[in-house]
Design an enzyme around this catalytic site. Structure first.
Site, PDB file in Angstrom:
ATOM      1  N   TRP A  21      -0.354  -2.386 -14.640  1.00  0.00           N
ATOM      2  CA  TRP A  21      -1.643  -2.743 -14.051  1.00  0.00           C
ATOM      3  C   TRP A  21      -2.214  -1.525 -13.310  1.00  0.00           C
ATOM      4  CZ3 TRP A  21      -2.347  -4.642  -8.563  1.00  0.00           C
ATOM      5  CH2 TRP A  21      -3.671  -5.016  -8.315  1.00  0.00           C
ATOM      6  N   TYR A  54      -5.687  -6.199 -18.432  1.00  0.00           N
ATOM      7  CA  TYR A  54      -5.543  -4.858 -17.878  1.00  0.00           C
ATOM      8  C   TYR A  54      -6.272  -3.862 -18.773  1.00  0.00           C
ATOM      9  CZ  TYR A  54      -1.745  -6.854 -15.025  1.00  0.00           C
ATOM     10  OH  TYR A  54      -0.998  -7.619 -14.165  1.00  0.00           O
ATOM     11  N   TRP A 205       4.826  -8.780  -7.723  1.00  0.00           N
ATOM     12  CA  TRP A 205       4.004  -7.584  -7.874  1.00  0.00           C
ATOM     13  C   TRP A 205       3.623  -7.044  -6.506  1.00  0.00           C
ATOM     14  CZ3 TRP A 205      -1.242  -7.641  -6.347  1.00  0.00           C
ATOM     15  CH2 TRP A 205      -1.851  -8.891  -6.201  1.00  0.00           C
ATOM     16  N   PRO A 207       5.286  -4.794  -4.525  1.00  0.00           N
ATOM     17  CA  PRO A 207       6.322  -4.774  -3.488  1.00  0.00           C
ATOM     18  C   PRO A 207       6.094  -3.685  -2.449  1.00  0.00           C
ATOM     19  CG  PRO A 207       7.152  -3.824  -5.527  1.00  0.00           C
ATOM     20  CD  PRO A 207       5.827  -4.446  -5.848  1.00  0.00           C
ATOM     21  N   ALA A 209       3.065  -3.059  -1.288  1.00  0.00           N
ATOM     22  CA  ALA A 209       1.761  -3.375  -0.683  1.00  0.00           C
ATOM     23  C   ALA A 209       0.721  -2.342  -1.098  1.00  0.00           C
ATOM     24  CB  ALA A 209       1.866  -3.469   0.839  1.00  0.00           C
ATOM     25  N   LYS A 216       2.793   6.948   2.684  1.00  0.00           N
ATOM     26  CA  LYS A 216       1.945   8.119   2.432  1.00  0.00           C
ATOM     27  C   LYS A 216       0.591   8.035   3.114  1.00  0.00           C
ATOM     28  CE  LYS A 216       0.318   6.406  -2.092  1.00  0.00           C
ATOM     29  NZ  LYS A 216       0.337   6.686  -3.540  1.00  0.00           N
ATOM     30  N   GLY A 285       4.763   0.263 -10.791  1.00  0.00           N
ATOM     31  CA  GLY A 285       3.964   1.066 -11.705  1.00  0.00           C
ATOM     32  C   GLY A 285       4.148   2.529 -11.368  1.00  0.00           C
ATOM     33  N   GLU A 294      12.258   7.760  -8.907  1.00  0.00           N
ATOM     34  CA  GLU A 294      12.476   7.469  -7.491  1.00  0.00           C
ATOM     35  C   GLU A 294      12.625   5.969  -7.244  1.00  0.00           C
ATOM     36  OE1 GLU A 294       9.471   9.045  -5.002  1.00  0.00           O
ATOM     37  OE2 GLU A 294       9.949  11.130  -5.401  1.00  0.00           O
ATOM     38  N   ASN A 295      11.737   5.181  -7.847  1.00  0.00           N
ATOM     39  CA  ASN A 295      11.698   3.752  -7.552  1.00  0.00           C
ATOM     40  C   ASN A 295      12.953   3.015  -8.004  1.00  0.00           C
ATOM     41  OD1 ASN A 295       9.161   3.939  -6.375  1.00  0.00           O
ATOM     42  ND2 ASN A 295       8.073   3.471  -8.272  1.00  0.00           N
TER      43      ASN A 295
END
Length: 334
Positions: A21, A54, A205, A207, A209, A216, A285, A294-295
């Site tokens: 998305w 999307y 979805w 997570p 925010a 950042k 995403g 990283e995620n």
């Protein structure tokens, strides 16, 4: 990469799901999107989530193209139906039998696949009888075009009635896809208890925010160039509710907790939602392949109870908990 069962079904999915998305077909070029999908595969992600709406179908096409050389049986592919698509005519939206049947065919064509693993009602359609919607999903399953059925952003009452009708029609709803993060907890009081009762998991979805929990965005400073908060195509609007000075200040106070766990802020945010046992997977995403790498490090992380309590204390009353925030449009969007 750890796996979890999706609801009461026998389907296992990766607890980090790659979602496209706001990226594929809109914010990033196709070659970069393909690199992100490959990075997800390299990291052990086998579960991918998209939707027909999307980028008006372009996201499904990009995802399908990126996965065309993969063994289909080794993937879990999710898509959705509800929001306006195509020329956005009066029947190109909602959960009528017509739109669901045409929607699944369109999605499969764009994905270049014979079936999806999970087909989801992208919202609740107040203007279509629920019996009609559920029967159409049952027929999609019987036709072999979807293996499982889920929903997105349905209230506890809607989940209960939908599951009752689904079982009468010979199948079960296995999942709900809500927004959920340490800052947005509206599902905890009603939707999660109902889901546990009904044998449904959460496929959550945002997570992070919309990226705010990555840390950042700093209070009193302009948003980083190229970030979602500067995206005039839609990203700026979706993140605006989290961009107050108070929220940004509190989020920065989570940094010592992340440091204590040896995590980056983004990893802490994803790991936080995965502490909820009713959450089967967290959608992430990426606009760059390195973000995926990283995620995924949030998979398998266990946050001690005392640190979960400290997170609650830090975020305080900046957390949204109102169950009434789980809502679908009363009228079909044009």
């Amino acid at each position: 990469m750890d796996y979890r069962f999706l609801g009461a079904s026998g389907l296992k999915i990766t607890e980090i799901t790659y979602g496209n998305w706001l990226t594929h077909g809109s914010q990033v070029e196709n070659d970069v999107a393909t690199q992100c999908v490959q990075a997800a595969l390299d990291a052990g992600i086998t579960t991918f989530d998209t939707a027909d709406a999307y980028a008006n179908g372009a996201a499904e096409k990009v995802l399908g193209d990126a996965l065309q050389d993969q063994r289909r049986e080794s993937l879990e592919i999710f898509t959705k139906v509800y929001w306006p698509v195509g020329p956005k005519g009066p029947n190109d939206v909602g959960l009528s039998r017509k739109h669901i049947m045409e929607g699944i065919n369109g999605s499969l064509s764009r994905l270049g696949m014979d079936y999806v693993d999970l087909y989801q009602a992208h919202r609740y359609d107040h203007q279509t009888p629920l019996e009609e919607t559920i029967q159409a999903f049952a027929d999609v399953v019987r036709a072999g075009k979807a293996l499982y059925v889920g929903v997105s952003e349905w209230s506890a009452g809607q989940l209960r009635e939908g599951q009752r009708l689904a079982k009468e029609a010979g199948f079960s709803l296995v999942s709900n896809q809500p927004q959920y993060s340490a800052l947005w907890r509206v599902i905890e009081d009603e939707v999660v208890p109902a889901s546990k009762e009904l044998g449904m998991s959460q496929v959550v979805w945002s997570p992070m925010a919309q990226g705010v929990l990555s840390g950042k965005y700093r209070p009193g400073q302009p948003a980083p160039e190229g970030s979602r908060a500067t995206d005039e195509k839609g990203g700026k609007n979706t993140i605006s509710g989290f961009m107050s000075e108070e929220v940004l200040t509190r989020v920065q106070q989570l940094r010592p907790i992340a440091d204590e766990l040896g995590l980056k802020m983004s990893q802490l945010a994803i790991a936080w939602v995965l502490q909820n046992k009713n959450v089967a997977t967290a959608l992430v995403g990426a606009s760059r392949p390195e973000q995926v790498a990283e995620n995924v490090k949030a998979s398998g992380v266990r946050i001690p109870a005392e640190l979960m309590a400290r997170i609650d204390e830090v975020l305080g009353d900046s957390v949204e908990r109102d169950p009434a925030k789980t809502v679908s449009p009363e009228q079909r969007p044009a």
